[in-house]
Structures are given as structure tokens and as C-alpha cells.
Design a protein around this motif. Sequence first.
Motif, mmCIF file in Angstrom:
data_model
loop_
_atom_site.group_PDB
_atom_site.id
_atom_site.type_symbol
_atom_site.label_atom_id
_atom_site.label_comp_id
_atom_site.label_asym_id
_atom_site.label_seq_id
_atom_site.Cartn_x
_atom_site.Cartn_y
_atom_site.Cartn_z
ATOM 1 N N THR A 1 0.822 -0.873 -0.028
ATOM 2 C CA THR A 1 0.132 -0.547 -0.101
ATOM 3 C C THR A 1 1.126 1.238 0.111
ATOM 4 O O THR A 1 0.766 2.381 -0.982
ATOM 5 N N PRO A 2 2.128 1.664 0.837
ATOM 6 C CA PRO A 2 2.800 2.888 0.876
ATOM 7 C C PRO A 2 3.326 2.620 -0.531
ATOM 8 O O PRO A 2 3.147 3.781 -0.659
ATOM 9 N N ILE A 3 4.017 1.744 -1.526
ATOM 10 C CA ILE A 3 4.407 1.552 -2.311
ATOM 11 C C ILE A 3 3.806 2.082 -2.945
ATOM 12 O O ILE A 3 4.053 3.042 -3.798
ATOM 13 N N ALA A 4 2.188 1.738 -3.429
ATOM 14 C CA ALA A 4 1.290 1.910 -4.112
ATOM 15 C C ALA A 4 1.366 3.836 -4.118
ATOM 16 O O ALA A 4 0.768 4.653 -5.246
ATOM 17 N N ILE A 5 0.862 3.811 -2.689
ATOM 18 C CA ILE A 5 0.738 5.753 -2.892
ATOM 19 C C ILE A 5 1.755 6.668 -3.341
ATOM 20 O O ILE A 5 2.163 7.569 -4.053
ATOM 21 N N ILE A 6 3.365 5.871 -3.150
ATOM 22 C CA ILE A 6 4.333 6.687 -3.370
ATOM 23 C C ILE A 6 4.692 6.486 -5.104
ATOM 24 O O ILE A 6 4.783 7.788 -5.360
ATOM 25 N N SER A 7 4.127 5.218 -5.127
ATOM 26 C CA SER A 7 4.580 5.514 -6.666
ATOM 27 C C SER A 7 3.414 6.664 -8.005
ATOM 28 O O SER A 7 4.346 6.719 -9.402
ATOM 29 N N ASN A 8 2.417 7.203 -7.262
ATOM 30 C CA ASN A 8 1.669 8.018 -8.069
ATOM 31 C C ASN A 8 1.855 9.275 -7.372
ATOM 32 O O ASN A 8 0.995 10.350 -7.479
ATOM 33 N N TYR A 9 3.062 9.390 -6.705
ATOM 34 C CA TYR A 9 3.690 11.087 -5.276
ATOM 35 C C TYR A 9 3.141 11.992 -6.517
ATOM 36 O O TYR A 9 2.961 13.217 -6.204
ATOM 37 N N ASN A 10 3.658 11.822 -7.777
ATOM 38 C CA ASN A 10 4.203 13.337 -8.515
ATOM 39 C C ASN A 10 3.141 13.536 -9.443
ATOM 40 O O ASN A 10 2.689 14.230 -10.427
ATOM 41 N N SER A 11 2.881 12.045 -10.232
ATOM 42 C CA SER A 11 1.929 12.255 -11.395
ATOM 43 C C SER A 11 0.123 12.142 -11.016
ATOM 44 O O SER A 11 -0.602 12.252 -12.402
ATOM 45 N N ILE A 12 -0.070 12.223 -9.627
ATOM 46 C CA ILE A 12 -1.994 12.738 -9.662
ATOM 47 C C ILE A 12 -1.575 14.299 -9.156
ATOM 48 O O ILE A 12 -1.242 14.345 -7.581
ATOM 49 N N SER A 13 -2.135 14.889 -9.941
ATOM 50 C CA SER A 13 -2.349 16.625 -9.255
ATOM 51 C C SER A 13 -4.064 16.739 -8.740
ATOM 52 O O SER A 13 -3.907 18.190 -8.412
ATOM 53 N N LYS A 14 -4.609 16.128 -9.683
ATOM 54 C CA LYS A 14 -6.577 16.665 -9.277
ATOM 55 C C LYS A 14 -7.117 15.544 -8.915
ATOM 56 O O LYS A 14 -6.646 14.465 -8.566
ATOM 57 N N ASN A 15 -7.756 15.743 -7.704
ATOM 58 C CA ASN A 15 -8.237 15.279 -7.603
ATOM 59 C C ASN A 15 -7.671 14.397 -6.295
ATOM 60 O O ASN A 15 -7.751 12.872 -5.767
ATOM 61 N N ILE A 16 -6.578 15.124 -5.659
ATOM 62 C CA ILE A 16 -5.773 14.380 -4.950
ATOM 63 C C ILE A 16 -6.349 13.653 -3.172
ATOM 64 O O ILE A 16 -5.728 12.618 -2.942
ATOM 65 N N LYS A 17 -7.172 14.715 -3.143
ATOM 66 C CA LYS A 17 -7.783 13.941 -1.105
ATOM 67 C C LYS A 17 -8.442 12.783 -2.145
ATOM 68 O O LYS A 17 -8.155 11.897 -1.223
ATOM 69 N N PHE A 18 -9.244 12.706 -2.543
ATOM 70 C CA PHE A 18 -9.961 11.212 -3.071
ATOM 71 C C PHE A 18 -9.339 10.254 -4.214
ATOM 72 O O PHE A 18 -8.922 8.815 -3.200
ATOM 73 N N PHE A 19 -8.124 10.558 -4.537
ATOM 74 C CA PHE A 19 -7.124 9.136 -4.274
ATOM 75 C C PHE A 19 -6.097 8.786 -3.230
ATOM 76 O O PHE A 19 -6.922 7.623 -3.194
ATOM 77 N N LEU A 20 -6.276 9.288 -2.517
ATOM 78 C CA LEU A 20 -5.614 9.214 -0.973
ATOM 79 C C LEU A 20 -6.487 8.569 0.204
ATOM 80 O O LEU A 20 -5.891 7.153 0.206
ATOM 81 N N ILE A 21 -7.600 9.520 -0.232
ATOM 82 C CA ILE A 21 -8.725 8.121 0.816
ATOM 83 C C ILE A 21 -9.255 6.812 0.384
ATOM 84 O O ILE A 21 -8.945 5.835 1.109
ATOM 85 N N SER A 22 -9.073 7.012 -0.836
ATOM 86 C CA SER A 22 -9.555 5.047 -2.021
ATOM 87 C C SER A 22 -8.857 4.353 -1.382
ATOM 88 O O SER A 22 -8.721 4.098 -1.271
ATOM 89 N N PHE A 23 -7.423 5.179 -1.463
ATOM 90 C CA PHE A 23 -6.281 3.883 -1.271
ATOM 91 C C PHE A 23 -6.374 3.365 0.083
ATOM 92 O O PHE A 23 -5.606 2.346 0.506
ATOM 93 N N LEU A 24 -6.162 4.532 0.869
ATOM 94 C CA LEU A 24 -6.041 4.178 2.579
ATOM 95 C C LEU A 24 -7.242 3.039 2.755
ATOM 96 O O LEU A 24 -7.073 2.331 3.576
ATOM 97 N N LEU A 25 -8.749 3.376 2.670
ATOM 98 C CA LEU A 25 -10.099 2.399 2.861
ATOM 99 C C LEU A 25 -9.646 1.185 1.946
ATOM 100 O O LEU A 25 -10.029 0.421 2.514
ATOM 101 N N LEU A 26 -8.894 1.483 0.745
ATOM 102 C CA LEU A 26 -9.289 -0.232 0.269
ATOM 103 C C LEU A 26 -8.324 -1.050 1.446
ATOM 104 O O LEU A 26 -8.042 -2.667 0.986
ATOM 105 N N GLU A 27 -6.765 -0.418 1.426
ATOM 106 C CA GLU A 27 -6.035 -1.220 2.394
ATOM 107 C C GLU A 27 -7.014 -1.837 3.551
ATOM 108 O O GLU A 27 -6.557 -2.889 3.853
ATOM 109 N N THR A 28 -7.703 -1.577 4.231
ATOM 110 C CA THR A 28 -8.964 -1.205 5.238
ATOM 111 C C THR A 28 -9.634 -2.263 4.450
ATOM 112 O O THR A 28 -9.493 -3.955 5.658
#
Length: 485
Positions: free
Chosen positions: A92-119
Motif C-alpha cells: 500500500t505505501p509503495i502504491a501511494i508513493i508510486s503516484n506521488y507526482n503524477s496525480i495532481s487533481k482530486n488528490i484527496k479522493f485518490f489518497l482516501i480511496s487507497f487507504l480505504l482499500l487497505e482496510t
Amino acid sequence: MITLLLIIPIIGALLIAPIQEDSLTNQSKMKNIAISTSLLNLLLSIFLWLEFDSNTTQYQFVYEFDYLTFCHFNFGVDGLSLYFVLLTCFVTPIAIISNYNSISKNIKFFLISFLLLETLQLALFLVLDLLLFYIFFESVLPILFIVIIVYGSGEFRFRSANLFFLYTLFGSLFMLLAILQIYSYTGTTDFQLLSLYDISLDSQKVLWISCFLAFAIKTPLWPFTGWLYRAHADSPLAGSILLAATILKFATYGMLRVLINFLPDASNYFSPFVQTIAIVTLIYASLATIVQQDTKTLIAYSSIAHMAVVTLGLFSNTIQGIEGAILLALAHGFVSPALFICVGGVIYDRTGTRLIPYLRGLATYMPVFTILFFLFTLCNTGIPLSLNFLGEQLCLIGIWEVNPLVAALGATGIVLSACYSIFLYNRISYGVYSPNMNSVLLKDISRREFMILIALLIPTVLLGIFPNVILDSIHVSITTLLYTV
């Protein structure tokens, strides 16, 4: 401890939710919160692993939530689920870091989505109730569906998201019917109670086919492979990493936990059928991989071939085969995300293309990346000293004891994987520099990309040299799955 594993990502999502996306500072703050909470979960999972007692088959760290009359959550971990939990927390942290610079829009939903996916993923591997297993099995679909549509690339991402959603939902409906039928037979869906019941062979056959359809689609096995390569090709890099590393392992875990564990007679009865389907999938996917021109599609097809070998090991009814299947599933969870980072992250971010004919001569401008790409390519072929090698060999040794012909056909995957892996590496790394690429943009990998790839390479090699770190923990649990004829 298990409750903390499930709650920490949710806390991270709640901390991110009120932050506004109106500045780079706030975006950076949200990313740091997401990465910090996922790393904290990783540390907690390592502590769980250190405290795990591998000498018992009982569920450990069990937690029950029965304060609500309509809901009874029961969580625990054993040798079958321990390393899938560790893999989820690691990736999970590797997935989040991999798109650290390439995702610039709707970043909040992106991060929340992957944290929820982990749970949700952790809940699937930890839950001790069959109905809740189904719920968490399906719960990742809506989030990934939205992630592919919103953050994916390509004009066909809507079709890819729909295929992913409909394929997996279709198969899982039959599993739901089977679970309801099991409840009507036994009056319970609790794992520990179900293990005490004896269901007749005729009933097991119907239940087994219903559940196997869901797992065959999620693996995927032929003829249900059409959704995977499209989902990989059109999803964002983080989505591809999760799909390859953990989402495909839902089926592996489901076969271990449900089919082999609760429906052993039917699993033994249908083993030749599963082995046949796995061989067809392996040869078909390997041949299809060789002719691919899109790099992400090529890696996606190679995933199908590797998961077919995992399936062979699972249904070999041998300790070597089942343990090899778990090792290969974990190895695939390290190597396949690394290859997606190489082709869908590093190369695509610099060249804007994933087509192999447009990529040549990268070694001239990206030597460090080329070395790492070469190492992961070798691991993908199953070279000795890698975890992939041990997983494949144990799977084939296990199936050899049951059916040498199936093992010989399965071994063709080793030759074919070498063909498509070396073909991909050689075509894009060497040769005359392609005029379609701008050499000014071809800088070698950044420190962030280097650390991600090294983090995936180290466990692949170390566990390939010291596999007993895993085998000693799962051996006792695996022995309970063997079917005595």
C-alpha cells in the motif's frame, strides 16, 4: 492489534478529509499523512508477524465485535492469512508513493480511496466469517471502478472499468448463493464452526462450482481473462500495483480458505479439471504475452501465466505444491508491481508511450534504471536466488507427484516466460536509439523511484535465499489442508 491494523488507515483517511486541495502545501500534507499512516500499519503488521506463534493451527489475535444485534465481526489470523496481511501492508505505501507526482487533481479522493482499500483488503484476509468474507471480497470493486475511470489513462478506461466490475460481480453472485446454501445446511457461516461440519459430496460439488467460478474470474483463469489486461492497461499506476500485488491474491486466499478447507471432497474430485484449466491458461497467456506490443498489457498477461502456476500448486494436494503456491503468490506480489512501476511509471512518465516499437536504446540514457529493470526481468523468469524460482519449482514438484504430464506442461511456462521477458527487456533497453523519443527528457530514475524499486527487490532476493522465514510459519497450517485418499 488486529483492530489497529483495520482502523489506522481509516484514521488517516479522516485526517485527510477536511484538508482543502487549494495549495501545493496542503496537497503535500495530505500525501504525507497517507504515507505515514500506511507505513505505521506496515510496522504494526511486522510486529504482528514477530509475535505470531507458528506452532499452532489456531486463529491468533482474535477479536470479536458483537455489540450490535445485526452484526457480528470476528477477526483473526493464522498461517494461511499472515503473509497476505503483510503483503497488503507492504504494498500500500509503495502504491501511494508510486503516484506521488503524477496525480495532481482530486488528490484527496485518490489518497482516501487507497487507504480505504487497505482496510478492506486487510478485513478480507482477517475476517473469520464466510458471509463477511464475501462482503469484503466485493467491497473493493466500487472503489477500484471509480479509480480506473477518474485517474486512468486511455480512451477505453470506461470499458475497462465496466468489464472489471461486471466480470467479478457476476462470478461472485454465485458464491453468495453458495454461502446462503451453506448457511441453510449448517446454520452458521463462522469459519471455526464450519470446519466441524461434514457436507455430503454431492452438495459439495454444487457449492464448489459456485465458489470456484468467483475465484476463477478473480485469478483469472481461462476463459475469464479478458478483464485483467484491460484493467491494467487503463488504470493508474497505483491501481495496477494493487491489482497485481493483492487483488489477484483474493482468489488464491479464497481457494485456500474456502474451497480446499471447507469443501475438501469436491476439491479433490475437481482437481484434474482445475489442473487442466490452469495448463490451458498458462500456455494461452504465455503465447499471448509474446505478441503484445503494449508494455503494461504484456506484464498483465504474464501475471495471468504466473497465477496459473499458483493454481496448479494449490490443487496438487501436496505440502510442496501448496507452500510453493503461497511463495509464488508473494513473489508475484513483489515482482509484478516492480515491473509495472518500470514500464507504466518510469518509462511512460518520460516517453509518454507504452508501445514497444517506439522504445529503444534506453540503456544509453538510463543505466541505473536498466540494471534494476534487468534484475526484475530475471526474477520474473524465475531465476535461481529469487523467490519466484522457489515458488515455481515447489509448485511443479508438488504437481509432479500427482501427475507428471501436467507438471511437464506446466514447466513450459518457464521457457515461455523467459521468451517474453527477455524480449521486452532487450527491445526497449538496447539497439539503436529510437528517434521517436526526446533524449532531453530521458533522465535516469529519481531517488523516489530508486527507493521504491529497491524496496521490492530486497525481499524478492532475501526470501529467495532464506525461504524458511516463510515456510516455517506456514508449514503447520498447510498440513491441515492435505486431503487423505
